[in-house]
Design a protein around this motif. Sequence first.
Motif, PDB file in Angstrom:
ATOM      1  N   LEU A 186      14.662  17.651  -0.706  1.00 31.69           N
ATOM      2  CA  LEU A 186      13.247  17.537  -1.053  1.00 31.69           C
ATOM      3  C   LEU A 186      12.954  16.178  -1.683  1.00 31.69           C
ATOM      4  N   GLU A 187      13.818  15.749  -2.586  1.00 27.29           N
ATOM      5  CA  GLU A 187      13.614  14.435  -3.210  1.00 27.29           C
ATOM      6  C   GLU A 187      13.730  13.331  -2.172  1.00 27.29           C
ATOM      7  N   ALA A 188      14.682  13.438  -1.267  1.00 30.00           N
ATOM      8  CA  ALA A 188      14.830  12.439  -0.214  1.00 30.00           C
ATOM      9  C   ALA A 188      13.567  12.359   0.637  1.00 30.00           C
ATOM     10  N   PHE A 189      13.003  13.516   0.968  1.00 34.45           N
ATOM     11  CA  PHE A 189      11.768  13.527   1.757  1.00 34.45           C
ATOM     12  C   PHE A 189      10.634  12.841   0.998  1.00 34.45           C
ATOM     13  N   LEU A 190      10.494  13.144  -0.292  1.00 36.77           N
ATOM     14  CA  LEU A 190       9.423  12.530  -1.082  1.00 36.77           C
ATOM     15  C   LEU A 190       9.585  11.010  -1.134  1.00 36.77           C
ATOM     16  N   ARG A 191      10.822  10.547  -1.131  1.00 38.70           N
ATOM     17  CA  ARG A 191      11.065   9.111  -1.178  1.00 38.70           C
ATOM     18  C   ARG A 191      10.803   8.443   0.173  1.00 38.70           C
ATOM     19  N   SER A 192      10.579   9.221   1.198  1.00 40.16           N
ATOM     20  CA  SER A 192      10.253   8.649   2.506  1.00 40.16           C
ATOM     21  C   SER A 192       8.760   8.368   2.650  1.00 40.16           C
ATOM     22  N   LEU A 193       7.985   8.644   1.621  1.00 39.70           N
ATOM     23  CA  LEU A 193       6.529   8.575   1.713  1.00 39.70           C
ATOM     24  C   LEU A 193       5.947   7.247   1.260  1.00 39.70           C
ATOM     25  N   ASP A 194       6.792   6.210   1.106  1.00 40.15           N
ATOM     26  CA  ASP A 194       6.296   4.881   0.747  1.00 40.15           C
ATOM     27  C   ASP A 194       5.567   4.260   1.928  1.00 40.15           C
ATOM     28  N   ASP A 195       4.449   3.565   1.642  1.00 38.38           N
ATOM     29  CA  ASP A 195       3.792   2.803   2.688  1.00 38.38           C
ATOM     30  C   ASP A 195       3.811   1.323   2.336  1.00 38.38           C
ATOM     31  N   THR A 196       2.994   0.529   2.981  1.00 42.27           N
ATOM     32  CA  THR A 196       3.108  -0.924   2.887  1.00 42.27           C
ATOM     33  C   THR A 196       2.275  -1.551   1.771  1.00 42.27           C
ATOM     34  N   ALA A 197       1.320  -0.841   1.216  1.00 46.10           N
ATOM     35  CA  ALA A 197       0.388  -1.454   0.266  1.00 46.10           C
ATOM     36  C   ALA A 197       1.073  -2.093  -0.947  1.00 46.10           C
ATOM     37  N   PRO A 198       2.109  -1.486  -1.542  1.00 47.73           N
ATOM     38  CA  PRO A 198       2.722  -2.112  -2.710  1.00 47.73           C
ATOM     39  C   PRO A 198       3.411  -3.441  -2.424  1.00 47.73           C
ATOM     40  N   ASP A 199       3.587  -3.782  -1.157  1.00 41.76           N
ATOM     41  CA  ASP A 199       4.256  -5.033  -0.799  1.00 41.76           C
ATOM     42  C   ASP A 199       3.375  -5.944   0.059  1.00 41.76           C
ATOM     43  N   ASP A 200       2.145  -5.560   0.261  1.00 43.17           N
ATOM     44  CA  ASP A 200       1.260  -6.289   1.166  1.00 43.17           C
ATOM     45  C   ASP A 200       0.533  -7.406   0.412  1.00 43.17           C
ATOM     46  N   PRO A 201       0.695  -8.672   0.824  1.00 43.54           N
ATOM     47  CA  PRO A 201       0.021  -9.775   0.118  1.00 43.54           C
ATOM     48  C   PRO A 201      -1.496  -9.670   0.155  1.00 43.54           C
ATOM     49  N   ALA A 202      -2.050  -8.937   1.101  1.00 39.28           N
ATOM     50  CA  ALA A 202      -3.500  -8.787   1.170  1.00 39.28           C
ATOM     51  C   ALA A 202      -4.060  -8.049  -0.038  1.00 39.28           C
ATOM     52  N   PHE A 203      -3.186  -7.342  -0.757  1.00 37.38           N
ATOM     53  CA  PHE A 203      -3.637  -6.574  -1.916  1.00 37.38           C
ATOM     54  C   PHE A 203      -3.050  -7.114  -3.223  1.00 37.38           C
ATOM     55  N   SER A 204      -2.524  -8.340  -3.162  1.00 38.27           N
ATOM     56  CA  SER A 204      -1.887  -8.950  -4.326  1.00 38.27           C
ATOM     57  C   SER A 204      -2.889  -9.755  -5.149  1.00 38.27           C
ATOM     58  N   ASP A 205      -2.438 -10.211  -6.309  1.00 38.01           N
ATOM     59  CA  ASP A 205      -3.260 -11.002  -7.220  1.00 38.01           C
ATOM     60  C   ASP A 205      -3.570 -12.356  -6.583  1.00 38.01           C
ATOM     61  N   PRO A 206      -4.853 -12.690  -6.366  1.00 36.70           N
ATOM     62  CA  PRO A 206      -5.188 -13.964  -5.726  1.00 36.70           C
ATOM     63  C   PRO A 206      -5.295 -15.133  -6.699  1.00 36.70           C
ATOM     64  N   PHE A 207      -5.270 -14.870  -8.006  1.00 34.13           N
ATOM     65  CA  PHE A 207      -5.462 -15.950  -8.970  1.00 34.13           C
ATOM     66  C   PHE A 207      -4.215 -16.825  -9.068  1.00 34.13           C
ATOM     67  N   ARG A 208      -4.434 -18.102  -9.279  1.00 31.90           N
ATOM     68  CA  ARG A 208      -3.327 -19.038  -9.488  1.00 31.90           C
ATOM     69  C   ARG A 208      -2.815 -18.846 -10.908  1.00 31.90           C
ATOM     70  N   SER A 209      -1.807 -18.008 -11.061  1.00 35.53           N
ATOM     71  CA  SER A 209      -1.325 -17.629 -12.392  1.00 35.53           C
ATOM     72  C   SER A 209       0.010 -18.258 -12.747  1.00 35.53           C
ATOM     73  N   GLU A 210       0.552 -19.091 -11.842  1.00 39.45           N
ATOM     74  CA  GLU A 210       1.818 -19.769 -12.119  1.00 39.45           C
ATOM     75  C   GLU A 210       1.668 -21.261 -11.840  1.00 39.45           C
ATOM     76  N   LEU A 211       2.255 -22.066 -12.724  1.00 43.26           N
ATOM     77  CA  LEU A 211       2.222 -23.507 -12.582  1.00 43.26           C
ATOM     78  C   LEU A 211       3.636 -24.039 -12.687  1.00 43.26           C
ATOM     79  N   GLU A 212       4.080 -24.739 -11.646  1.00 41.27           N
ATOM     80  CA  GLU A 212       5.412 -25.327 -11.644  1.00 41.27           C
ATOM     81  C   GLU A 212       5.272 -26.807 -11.962  1.00 41.27           C
ATOM     82  N   ILE A 213       5.920 -27.238 -13.040  1.00 39.80           N
ATOM     83  CA  ILE A 213       5.845 -28.625 -13.485  1.00 39.80           C
ATOM     84  C   ILE A 213       7.193 -29.283 -13.240  1.00 39.80           C
ATOM     85  N   GLY A 214       7.170 -30.505 -12.828  1.00 35.63           N
ATOM     86  CA  GLY A 214       8.414 -31.218 -12.624  1.00 35.63           C
ATOM     87  C   GLY A 214       8.329 -32.101 -11.399  1.00 35.63           C
ATOM     88  N   PRO A 215       9.417 -32.788 -11.097  1.00 32.36           N
ATOM     89  CA  PRO A 215       9.405 -33.711  -9.947  1.00 32.36           C
ATOM     90  C   PRO A 215       9.252 -32.959  -8.630  1.00 32.36           C
TER      91      PRO A 215
END
Length: 437
Positions: A408-437
């Motif tokens: 039963l637990e294995a079946f429940l773990r098969s219910l993941d879809d793509t939204a948690p990893d889809d860039p279309a639903f990610s934070d669009p703000f520029r929240s990281e700045l890389e400084i250096g050469p």
Amino acid sequence: MLKNLLPGLLLCPMMQVSWAEQAAESPAQLRIESGTAGELALELEDRANASWLLQTSPDGREWTSLESVRVPNSTLSIRGLELPANPAKGFFRAVSVGSTPPLSLEEALALPATTYNYAKANNTPSHLARIVSRVTIDNRKATLGRVLFYDRRLSANNAVSCASCHLQENAFADPQRLSPGFEGRLTDRNTHTLLGVRTYGGRTSEVFMDGRATNLREAISSVIEHPSEMGMSLESLPAKLAAEPYYQPLWQAAFGELPVSGEGVVEALAQFVEAMPTFSTRYDAFLTGDLQALTAQEQQGRTVFGQRCNGCHIQPLVSGQSFENNGLDAVTTDPGRGAVTGLASDMGKFRPPSLRNIARTAPYMHDGRFATLREVIEFYDHGTRPHPNRSSKLEQPINLSEADKLALEAFLRSLDDTAPDDPAFSDPFRSELEIGP
């Protein structure tokens, strides 16, 4: 932790403290995240979204300027700063440079040149068509909704956004039992996933686990204006957003020449949430004919689920279409649906949640009391309490075998879809700045 004497100054002894604060009247904070391989990582939090000059000093007296940075959405991670020769004695500070012009779209946001195809959510597979609300997604409105979803300006003090409680990596739920609002006060209940919202289209369309909102747009409005959650008036929000140049092209693309409005904000947010995938799981692939999409153990778990759990979580495993008391407590600790209807027969009843992405939405139950799926399975197997309103489906223990519990637990773990990893639903703000050469 150091209290600074000068407004507009954040000071951290290098590598010796975690936090430093500005003067008491300012919400700005500076945190050292790490210092490895000769580099320093910082996080600057500033609800005024001002400009800051980063400086370093070996002794706290003579300072060298490193970089000028702007904070686009209250927090900014800064990486790549070089550590001084002797970091144990070095200091780092950020000095406010005063008022700054508002950020442009390119400065604030990292949006794709071509808008993501949110409208694909209009295509619902046949096994979900009878239960998923039929909506028409507009890519431009959903794009605006994505920015609004992550913008902390939707709260009264720029402290939280919708995404502060609905985290993408947790399938738009909150891994904390209760979520802090804009002033730090905790919510009354655990924040559940947003991914099942479009499934509130069967016999009942109410939103929230107690069904207190009659539709999604009413629910969004109530969260923005809630005195403990975001605390922002929809009447004053348009002027606040219109002052940001990056909203002008986004709003015009979504609504043409119509002025920024609270109703438009709510509509765009609803479009973004309604566009979130609900039917891209391996389970859906199995239902559409790919019999190899589930392992033998997962198929066994699906059988167990159909025999023991399908009474409340009706397949295809979207949000329940009724309100149930699942016997969490023998006496009412949270009235749930009963607080909405005033009926004694509804006390302690809640809507059974969507089980899609369930492995990523811990903790579980309306109060987040269970930390793992196994705890939930054990509860339903033999732990329900005899509340007067407990569902008749739960009166007898299930008494599953260990093999069935694992399946039963294995079946429940098969219910993941793509939204948690889809860039279309990610934070669009520029929240990281890389400084250096």
